[in-house]
Design a protein around this motif. Structure first.
Motif, short mmCIF file in Angstrom:
data_model
loop_
_atom_site.label_atom_id
_atom_site.label_comp_id
_atom_site.label_asym_id
_atom_site.label_seq_id
_atom_site.Cartn_x
_atom_site.Cartn_y
_atom_site.Cartn_z
N UNK A 105 20.58 5.39 2.01
CA UNK A 105 18.85 5.26 3.06
C UNK A 105 18.72 5.58 4.47
N UNK A 106 20.03 4.81 4.81
CA UNK A 106 21.21 4.39 6.03
C UNK A 106 21.36 5.26 6.85
N UNK A 107 22.32 5.90 6.23
CA UNK A 107 23.18 7.34 6.01
C UNK A 107 21.77 8.34 6.92
N UNK B 260 0.84 -0.84 0.23
CA UNK B 260 -0.34 -0.13 -0.13
C UNK B 260 0.97 0.88 0.28
N UNK B 261 2.33 0.88 0.47
CA UNK B 261 3.19 2.43 0.75
C UNK B 261 3.35 2.44 -0.35
N UNK B 262 3.46 0.73 -1.31
CA UNK B 262 4.10 1.41 -2.77
C UNK B 262 5.67 1.72 -2.37
N UNK B 263 6.84 1.15 -1.32
CA UNK B 263 7.68 1.01 -0.94
C UNK B 263 8.64 -0.27 -1.29
N UNK B 264 9.87 -0.82 -0.91
CA UNK B 264 10.28 -2.24 -0.75
C UNK B 264 10.87 -2.05 0.52
N UNK B 265 11.33 -0.77 1.44
CA UNK B 265 11.68 -1.20 2.59
C UNK B 265 10.58 -0.42 3.69
N UNK B 266 10.89 -1.44 4.88
CA UNK B 266 9.92 -1.20 6.00
C UNK B 266 9.92 0.32 6.73
N UNK B 267 9.80 1.62 5.78
CA UNK B 267 9.98 2.23 5.87
C UNK B 267 9.07 3.30 4.61
N UNK B 268 8.71 4.37 5.36
CA UNK B 268 7.75 5.34 4.21
C UNK B 268 8.31 6.96 4.98
N UNK C 51 12.08 10.46 -2.12
CA UNK C 51 13.20 10.13 -3.61
C UNK C 51 13.80 8.89 -3.78
N UNK C 52 14.49 7.98 -2.75
CA UNK C 52 15.27 7.13 -2.52
C UNK C 52 14.23 5.98 -2.79
N UNK C 53 13.11 5.83 -2.37
CA UNK C 53 12.23 5.35 -1.79
C UNK C 53 11.69 4.48 -3.01
#
Length: 289
Positions: free
Chosen positions: A153-155, A10-18, A140-142
């Motif tokens: 993203x990590x940094x 639903x968030x349209x992302x590949x990570x568990x962050x948005x 933007x990276x997401x």
């Protein structure tokens, strides 16, 4: 009670962050009825109004401020959605555990699982804009990830979480040096897991495999309060939440928390707050809490 779950699809992302910045999402994330979420939230307000209730605390939403919400904290909003300008950073604990290989990372951030100091941080327009710029870069990276997006993203997330931790520590006169042995943070984590079952410091020192003296020394050094004080504050929050939202009687709450008699819970509550449990419930319902 509704629980909002993090959903990557639903968030349209590949990570568990948005990162969310759209007035259209406010009605989904800022509900007027009691609810909770299974993720962390850092909400950055350029423009605010109204209030958010987090657990049993009523918090005004003002311009150039930040609100911190931990997973499964009870909350509801009393705001005019059309007058808000905000950006939300949301993430699951697993995201940080995976990125930083530290299962206690979120417990080292002073603004999460915080029951003694405000769940907010006031700032100024320039700092708020700087935070929003970083969040926009993460977004933007997401939405258009590259091979090195995870590193970027990590940094960025590492920087912003620690930057806010320092600012929060300064604002509330708290220490932000890290406990190298991690006993203080592990104690804080165990409180979230076991507060309904265990209300003695000795229970937690046994779980950690250290003496009560060692645990108390670590907690006092890290949080400027004793292990007993930290436990009592967390237990008080649990009792307040159950008084307000569980629908149970005081007796049922007391027995559910392991008290042998309801009077023991009532005595603890009066000692900690100066009012009775019934007065607390009545004050909240009348809007004075």
């Amino acid at each position: 009670m509704k629980t909002i779950h993090f959903n990557k699809t639903e968030c349209g992302v590949d990570f568990l962050i948005n990162v969310l910045h759209d007035a259209g999402i406010a009605a989904t994330y800022m509900l007027p009825e009691i609810h909770n979420s299974d993720y962390f939230e850092i909400i950055v307000f350029k423009r605010g109004n109204g209030y958010i209730f987090i657990d049993n605390r009523k918090i005004p939403i003002i311009d150039n401020s930040i609100v911190f919400i931990s997973p499964f904290q009870l909350k509801k909003w009393e705001v005019d959605l059309d007058k808000l300008d905000f950006t939300i950073l949301i993430f699951k604990e697993e995201f940080l555990n995976e990125f930083f290989a530290d299962k206690l990372f979120t417990y080292k951030l002073l603004y999460f699982y915080q029951y003694d100091h405000p769940a907010t941080l006031n700032s100024d327009q320039d700092k708020i804009q700087g935070i929003c710029n970083i969040l926009q870069e993460i977004k933007s990276e997401l939405i258009a990830p590259n091979l090195d997006s995870a590193h970027i993203i990590r940094s960025l997330i590492y920087y912003i979480l620690h930057r806010l931790n320092r600012d929060y520590a300064v604002e509330n006169d708290l220490p932000f040096q890290m406990d190298s042995a991690n006993h203080a943070y592990a104690f804080k984590k165990l409180l979230e897991e076991y507060i309904k079952e265990k209300q003695r410091v000795e229970d937690y020192s046994e779980l950690l495999g250290i003496s009560r003296i060692s645990l108390n020394k670590a907690v006092k050094k890290q949080f400027h309060q004793t292990a007993t004080q930290l436990l009592k504050n967390r237990l008080l929050t649990e009792i307040k939440n159950q008084l307000l939202y569980s629908g149970q009687s005081i007796s049922e709450i007391a027995y559910g928390l392991g008290y042998s008699e309801p009077n023991h819970l009532m005595r603890f509550f009066k000692t900690q707050t100066g009012i009775t449990a019934s007065e607390f419930q009545s004050g909240y319902q009348n809007g004075s809490s």
